[in-house]
Design an enzyme around this catalytic site. Structure first.
Site, PDB file in Angstrom:
ATOM      1  N   GLU A   1       0.828  -1.198   0.000  1.00  0.00           N
ATOM      2  CA  GLU A   1       0.000   0.000   0.000  1.00  0.00           C
ATOM      3  C   GLU A   1       0.867   1.256   0.000  1.00  0.00           C
ATOM      4  O   GLU A   1       1.692   1.452   0.891  1.00  0.00           O
ATOM      5  CB  GLU A   1      -0.900   0.004   1.250  1.00  0.00           C
ATOM      6  CG  GLU A   1      -1.777   1.231   1.346  1.00  0.00           C
ATOM      7  CD  GLU A   1      -2.377   1.403   2.743  1.00  0.00           C
ATOM      8  OE1 GLU A   1      -2.546   0.403   3.461  1.00  0.00           O
ATOM      9  OE2 GLU A   1      -2.667   2.553   3.103  1.00  0.00           O
TER      10      GLU A   1
ATOM     11  N   SER B   1      -3.728   5.849   0.112  1.00  0.00           N
ATOM     12  CA  SER B   1      -5.119   5.678   0.492  1.00  0.00           C
ATOM     13  C   SER B   1      -5.832   6.934   0.059  1.00  0.00           C
ATOM     14  O   SER B   1      -5.402   8.030   0.398  1.00  0.00           O
ATOM     15  CB  SER B   1      -5.245   5.562   2.018  1.00  0.00           C
ATOM     16  OG  SER B   1      -5.338   4.226   2.400  1.00  0.00           O
TER      17      SER B   1
ATOM     18  N   ARG C   1       7.411   2.688   0.634  1.00  0.00           N
ATOM     19  CA  ARG C   1       7.072   1.501  -0.155  1.00  0.00           C
ATOM     20  C   ARG C   1       7.209   1.779  -1.641  1.00  0.00           C
ATOM     21  O   ARG C   1       7.453   0.865  -2.438  1.00  0.00           O
ATOM     22  CB  ARG C   1       5.661   1.033   0.196  1.00  0.00           C
ATOM     23  CG  ARG C   1       5.596   0.553   1.644  1.00  0.00           C
ATOM     24  CD  ARG C   1       4.190   0.259   2.078  1.00  0.00           C
ATOM     25  NE  ARG C   1       4.121   0.033   3.519  1.00  0.00           N
ATOM     26  CZ  ARG C   1       3.009   0.178   4.232  1.00  0.00           C
ATOM     27  NH1 ARG C   1       1.875   0.546   3.642  1.00  0.00           N
ATOM     28  NH2 ARG C   1       3.024  -0.042   5.531  1.00  0.00           N
TER      29      ARG C   1
END
Length: 419
Positions: free
Chosen positions: A348, A351, A389
């Site tokens: 992820e 969001s 990430r």
RNA sequence: GGAGAGGUGACCGAGCCGGCUGAAGGUGCACGCCUGCUAAGCGUGUGUAGGCUUAUACCCUACCGAGGGUUCGAAUCCCUCCCUCUCCGCCA
């Protein structure tokens, strides 16, 4: 927060939301307190109305130089009664409001119902999944070979989860941040904000991190300030307690900040390398919209976030979060998960959420619409995107057999380097 | 950190020797009139929240930075806190 009137007339919708989001909020107690409050409020207001009337009489008589002794005698007792009931009202109100702040936002109908991430719905895959004909190194190995990170020393001076980016690693991180900021500013029409990295308690309540997540926040006790877990908090709160004109909406802000999270309760989970950190960098988009526009705005934010991953040529997927994975304040959230070839997982990196009027009610962010009516603005935000990430995906996706890197050309101007 | 000034409606700004002030006046905004268009002008209207209610109609209550206090009654008096501005000190 959810409007009390709505809860009163739709308790079952609220109850379902609490259950589907795995929240614990004492709805029954809230309804009980609401009723008790209104009952006492009625009493209080009647007494107060009487008091006001008699006060007027006294004023009138005094002005006419008449005797008001009779009225004054009556008022003494009345004032005492009013004081009592007022105290009781304050007590009930405080308990009621505390519960109210623990009622989560209600998921939209298009959100899959399910108790955890296993119920999430993968909407689509984008970009080409890369194939390699050599043994892959994961991002930590690549970082080590190229001297990009110094995690042990980060741990020494602060603790694990506080990374040091070193040399080309630091420059690459900085280049990625600038690249993302400028894309949102120049191509997507955002206005950049540089904001406080610490915020007060009121702001944390405004966006919904508190009271629920206090354990996850770094807190400076002396000043009752919190290190921000995301730029969403300071940026969304810029219009707290303000009334805008409908003509001033929508407004789109982008802000780069470090983010600080204690990650209480997630020790040992996905901790290798940069996967889960206490401090990380993120470019955040925040969107203030008219009440009727937020669904469309959510798609727009999603697309803005996707443009970042597309620009790097990374493979990723778009996920529609299930109710149980949805954050407390969100009514609908898309996650962007980027493919990390060596780690072998989708991670992820973003969001994108629509909070509807939930945060605006808490933070008191309003606007006057074309008819002159007061409305709560709708707030949305999306990571665009978080770097750790993304860095994992980049290091792993663009590696050569010898561990050197073949970085995407879009970074060239930002690194001031020929790639 | 020390001294002083101040925080009133979307905005500016009166009121602050307690009652007739939810709050003058202006700006802005909305509607109407007028002018060939624009601008200007004229008129009317225009707080928020809660309760009650079929009702955005009445009616009632609350709100003049926040919280306490004095009083029959507080935007107005007292106390505490927060914030802004000016000057001084310290400092990147």
């Amino acid at each position: 927060m959810i409007e009390l009137k709505f809860i009163r007339s739709n308790p079952e919708i609220v109850r379902d939301a609490i259950i589907n989001k795995n929240e614990k909020a004492n709805l029954d107690r809230l309804l009980e307190l609401d009723e008790a409050f209104r009952k006492e409020q009625f009493e209080f207001e009647n007494l107060r109305a009487h008091q006001n009337t008699v006060s007027q009489e006294i004023a009138k008589k005094k002005r006419a130089k008449e005797d008001a002794a009779k009225e004054l005698a009556e008022m003494s007792d009345l004032a005492a009664d009013i004081k009592d009931i007022q105290a009781s009202l304050a007590e009930i109100g405080a308990e009621r409001d505390a519960i109210l702040l623990s009622i989560p936002n209600i998921p939209e109908d298009s959100v899959p119902i399910g108790r955890d991430e296993s119920a999430n719905e993968v909407l689509r895959y984008e970009g080409e999944k890369p194939h390699f004909d050599f043994a892959l190194k994961d991002h930590l190995e690549i970082a080590e070979l190229n001297g990009l990170l110094d995690l042990p020393r980060g741990a020494k001076i602060a603790g694990s989860g506080f990374p040091i980016y070193r040399g080309f690693g630091a420059r690459l991180e900085r280049a990625i941040i600038n690249f993302m900021l400028e894309m949102h500013i120049q191509k997507h029409g955002f206005t950049e904000l540089m904001v406080p990295l610490m915020v007060n308690r009121k702001s944390m309540i405004g966006t919904g991190q508190l009271p629920k997540l206090e354990e996850d926040m770094y807190h400076a006790e002396q000043d009752d300030l919190f290190l921000i877990p995301t730029a969403e908090v300071p940026v969304t709160n810029i219009y707290a307690d303000e009334v805008l004109s409908y003509k001033e909406l929508p407004q789109k802000f982008v802000s780069y900040t470090p983010c600080f999270r204690r990650e209480a309760g997630s020790y040992g989970k996905d901790t290798r390398g940069l996967q889960r950190l206490h401090q990380f960098n993120k470019v955040e988009m925040v969107y203030f919209s008219l009440a009727e526009d937020s669904s469309r705005a959510l798609e727009e934010l999603l697309s803005d976030a996707e443009d970042i991953l597309k620009a790097f040529g990374l493979h990723y997927r778009v996920v529609n979060l299930a109710t149980g994975d949805l954050s407390f304040a969100s009514q609908k959230t898309y996650d962007l998960e980027v493919w990390a070839p060596a780690t072998g997982r989708y991670l992820e990196v973003s969001s994108v959420s629509n909070f509807g009027e939930f945060q605006a009610r808490r933070a008191n962010i309003r606007y006057k619409d074309a008819e002159g009516k007061m409305r709560h603005a709708h707030t949305l935000n999306g990571s665009g995107v978080a770097t750790p990430r993304l860095m994992i995906a980049i290091l792993e996706s663009f590696q050569n057999p010898d561990g050197s890197l073949n970085l995407p050309e879009v970074l060239e101007p930002w690194l001031q380097l020929k790639i």
